[in-house]
Motif scaffolding. Structure first.
Motif, PDB file in Angstrom:
ATOM      1  N   VAL A  46       5.117  -5.071   5.946  1.00  0.00           N
ATOM      2  CA  VAL A  46       4.060  -4.224   6.649  1.00  0.00           C
ATOM      3  C   VAL A  46       2.876  -3.740   5.985  1.00  0.00           C
ATOM      4  N   ALA A  47       1.694  -4.059   6.442  1.00  0.00           N
ATOM      5  CA  ALA A  47       0.625  -3.906   6.101  1.00  0.00           C
ATOM      6  C   ALA A  47       0.198  -2.338   6.108  1.00  0.00           C
ATOM      7  N   CYS A  48      -0.265  -1.623   5.016  1.00  0.00           N
ATOM      8  CA  CYS A  48      -0.345  -0.202   4.860  1.00  0.00           C
ATOM      9  C   CYS A  48      -1.620  -0.207   3.898  1.00  0.00           C
ATOM     10  N   ASP A  49      -2.218  -1.237   3.839  1.00  0.00           N
ATOM     11  CA  ASP A  49      -3.085  -1.238   2.606  1.00  0.00           C
ATOM     12  C   ASP A  49      -4.656  -0.971   3.137  1.00  0.00           C
ATOM     13  N   GLY A  50      -4.780  -0.193   4.119  1.00  0.00           N
ATOM     14  CA  GLY A  50      -6.102   0.252   4.474  1.00  0.00           C
ATOM     15  C   GLY A  50      -7.036  -0.581   5.361  1.00  0.00           C
ATOM     16  N   ARG A  51      -8.272  -0.194   5.168  1.00  0.00           N
ATOM     17  CA  ARG A  51      -9.236  -0.832   6.350  1.00  0.00           C
ATOM     18  C   ARG A  51      -9.668  -2.244   5.737  1.00  0.00           C
ATOM     19  N   TRP A  52      -9.464  -2.469   4.452  1.00  0.00           N
ATOM     20  CA  TRP A  52      -9.770  -3.492   3.809  1.00  0.00           C
ATOM     21  C   TRP A  52      -8.605  -4.408   3.427  1.00  0.00           C
ATOM     22  N   SER A  53      -7.298  -4.363   4.485  1.00  0.00           N
ATOM     23  CA  SER A  53      -6.246  -4.700   4.269  1.00  0.00           C
ATOM     24  C   SER A  53      -6.230  -6.328   3.634  1.00  0.00           C
TER      25      SER A  53
ATOM     26  N   GLY B  50       0.890  -1.317  -0.077  1.00  0.00           N
ATOM     27  CA  GLY B  50      -0.041  -0.041  -0.056  1.00  0.00           C
ATOM     28  C   GLY B  50       0.829   1.172  -0.032  1.00  0.00           C
ATOM     29  N   ALA B  51       0.515   2.045  -1.244  1.00  0.00           N
ATOM     30  CA  ALA B  51       1.422   3.528  -1.160  1.00  0.00           C
ATOM     31  C   ALA B  51       0.529   4.525  -0.731  1.00  0.00           C
TER      32      ALA B  51
ATOM     33  N   VAL C  79      13.778  -1.403   0.444  1.00  0.00           N
ATOM     34  CA  VAL C  79      12.450  -1.355   0.674  1.00  0.00           C
ATOM     35  C   VAL C  79      11.716  -1.287  -0.597  1.00  0.00           C
ATOM     36  N   THR C  80      10.676  -2.190  -0.694  1.00  0.00           N
ATOM     37  CA  THR C  80       9.838  -2.037  -1.715  1.00  0.00           C
ATOM     38  C   THR C  80       8.372  -1.948  -1.354  1.00  0.00           C
ATOM     39  N   VAL C  81       7.803  -0.882  -2.103  1.00  0.00           N
ATOM     40  CA  VAL C  81       6.227  -0.451  -1.967  1.00  0.00           C
ATOM     41  C   VAL C  81       5.610  -0.878  -2.781  1.00  0.00           C
ATOM     42  N   LEU C  82       4.554  -1.795  -2.610  1.00  0.00           N
ATOM     43  CA  LEU C  82       3.507  -2.302  -3.932  1.00  0.00           C
ATOM     44  C   LEU C  82       2.169  -1.489  -3.749  1.00  0.00           C
ATOM     45  N   GLU C  83       1.836  -1.072  -4.707  1.00  0.00           N
ATOM     46  CA  GLU C  83       0.377  -0.135  -4.922  1.00  0.00           C
ATOM     47  C   GLU C  83      -0.334  -0.760  -6.104  1.00  0.00           C
TER      48      GLU C  83
END
Length: 440
Positions: free
Chosen positions: A172-179, A22-23, A41-45
């Motif tokens: 690390v989960a940063c992909d929101g409330r519906w993670s 999550g970006a 570090v890699t961020v996936l969006e």
């Protein structure tokens, strides 16, 4: 933004110190900070860009100070924006009462900046891209976690070129409330009752509404108008599950409702040109009882979904990211051993109390202001409180601090700071010696 060329499935398995799902604000702030420590570090969006139907557009004083510490404020300040300085509630007289006055805060930037979130995210992504250990992969949707026994060791993803896998010491989960990560790991959550939803839309206008946020309530209808450059950002609050009924009533009914509650822009409501532009937000408040498991951590909305009250969700998510970077970066530079759960637990211990207090504040506002307004009751500041606030306006700095700064503000680690107009040499000392991660 990097998109790998078409390769074989075997070539699509890579390894990083950290992979972030999550970006959003939390994911990009964390990615930027870790990259400035030399950590891979890699961020996936999952989306191709940062444009969304709805994004929270509030950037609070503590986040503005963070941008200053990171050397990014001057670039941010050049973005088109408006500044929100006060929150007012209707009072027993026509003037109402100023409940929160951000201009009274003793911070570098005593206001809430209203900036489209895609502009903020693009700024953070551009800054992170200048770090050699940072990678952002757009159109890469995380589909699940990868396990080695009872430990998470990375994520699987799907992309236009096919599927792939990124292995990492920390996910690390940063992909929101519906993670997806949160769901796949199965971390238990506690949910609070929320009886309202929000609908967001814009009213194009050149009318001068001012720099105050003033809720409007009448006959069981509640609107909150946020001044922006060239338009009002309107939040319509209604009962949960009312989306179908709102759309059945039609566009003209929404225009009439908006004109009735916001008479200063009554001539502009024709600019609401379609119900497709009215975005429904299913409001919820929850938080994980445990934010972590072996090899995985949830922060931001993935750890605690916030209601839109106060626009504090973004601020809280950014503070989570800063605390995570400061607490975990030293361990992520040590490739000799996997990150232990007790290290991940430090993040929850630091961030849990401000989360509980902030959600409690949101629930109080829901109970005392929002739901009475939706039930048709007149909600005004009591006459005595209004007099006290006018006699002692300094008291309006207290709620301004809670909303604008938060219960536990976080400062950027010294090793991640860059000179800016508000920086001083004393703040540039390193708290620990960051070094590029080495692999055997």
């Amino acid at each position: 933004m990097d998109t790998p060329s078409d390769t074989t499935d075997e070539d699509r398995t890579t390894h990083n110190a950290c992979v972030i799902a999550g970006a959003g604000p939390a994911g990009l702030v964390l990615g930027l900070l870790l990259a400035r420590a030399g950590i891979e570090v890699t961020v996936l969006e999952k989306h191709a860009d940062f444009l969304r139907d709805f994004r929270g557009d509030t950037v609070h004083p503590s986040t503005l100070d963070l941008l200053d510490d990171l050397g990014l404020f001057e670039t941010f300040d050049a973005l088109p924006q408006s500044h929100l300085q006060r929150v007012r509630l209707p009072g027993s007289d026509d003037e109402g009462a100023t409940l929160a006055d951000f201009s009274r805060l003793t911070v570098r930037h005593p206001y809430i900046a209203m900036v489209p979130q895609w502009d903020l995210l693009a700024l953070l992504a551009d800054a992170a891209a200048r770090e050699p250990s940072f990678t952002l992969l757009t159109e890469h949707e995380v589909t699940g976690v990868v396990r080695d026994g009872d430990r998470v060791v990375g994520v699987d993803y799907s992309a236009p070129h096919g599927t792939g896998r990124i292995l990492a010491d920390l996910t690390v989960a940063c992909d929101g409330r519906w993670s997806v990560v949160r769901r796949d790991v199965g971390l238990p959550a506690t949910e609070a009752a929320v009886d309202f939803d929000a609908w967001w839309y814009r009213v194009p206008t050149d009318s001068r509404v001012g720099g105050s946020l003033l809720p409007r309530m009448r006959d069981g209808r509640v609107l909150i108008a946020i001044p922006r450059e060239g338009y009002l950002q309107v939040a319509r609050l209604g009962r949960k599950g009312d989306d179908a009924a709102l759309r059945a009533r039609g566009l003209e009914a929404l225009r009439a409702e908006t004109a009735a509650l916001l008479p200063e822009v009554a001539d502009d409501v024709s600019g609401i040109d379609s119900l497709d532009a009215v975005k429904h937000l299913d409001v919820r408040i929850d938080r994980l009882r445990r934010w972590y498991a072996g090899g995985v951590l949830c922060i931001g909305d993935a750890a605690h979904a916030m209601s839109p009250v106060g626009g504090v969700g973004i601020n809280l998510a950014v503070q989570d990211a800063v605390a995570t970077a400061r607490l975990l970066a030293p361990s992520l530079t040590d490739s000799a051993a996997p990150l232990e759960e007790r290290v991940l637990a430090r993040v929850q211990r630091r961030r849990a109390l401000p989360t509980v207090l902030t959600q409690g504040m949101q629930r109080v506002v829901q109970r005392l202001i929002i739901m009475p307004g939706l039930n048709g009751r007149e909600v005004t500041v009591p006459r005595l409180l209004s007099r006290v606030l006018k006699a002692l306006p300094i008291l309006s700095a207290v709620p301004a601090y809670i909303v604008g700064v938060g219960f536990r503000p976080e400062r950027a680690p010294a090793w991640a700071r860059r000179p800016g107009r508000s920086s001083s040499p004393a703040t540039e000392r390193a708290e620990w010696p960051p070094r590029t991660r080495l692999r055997a």
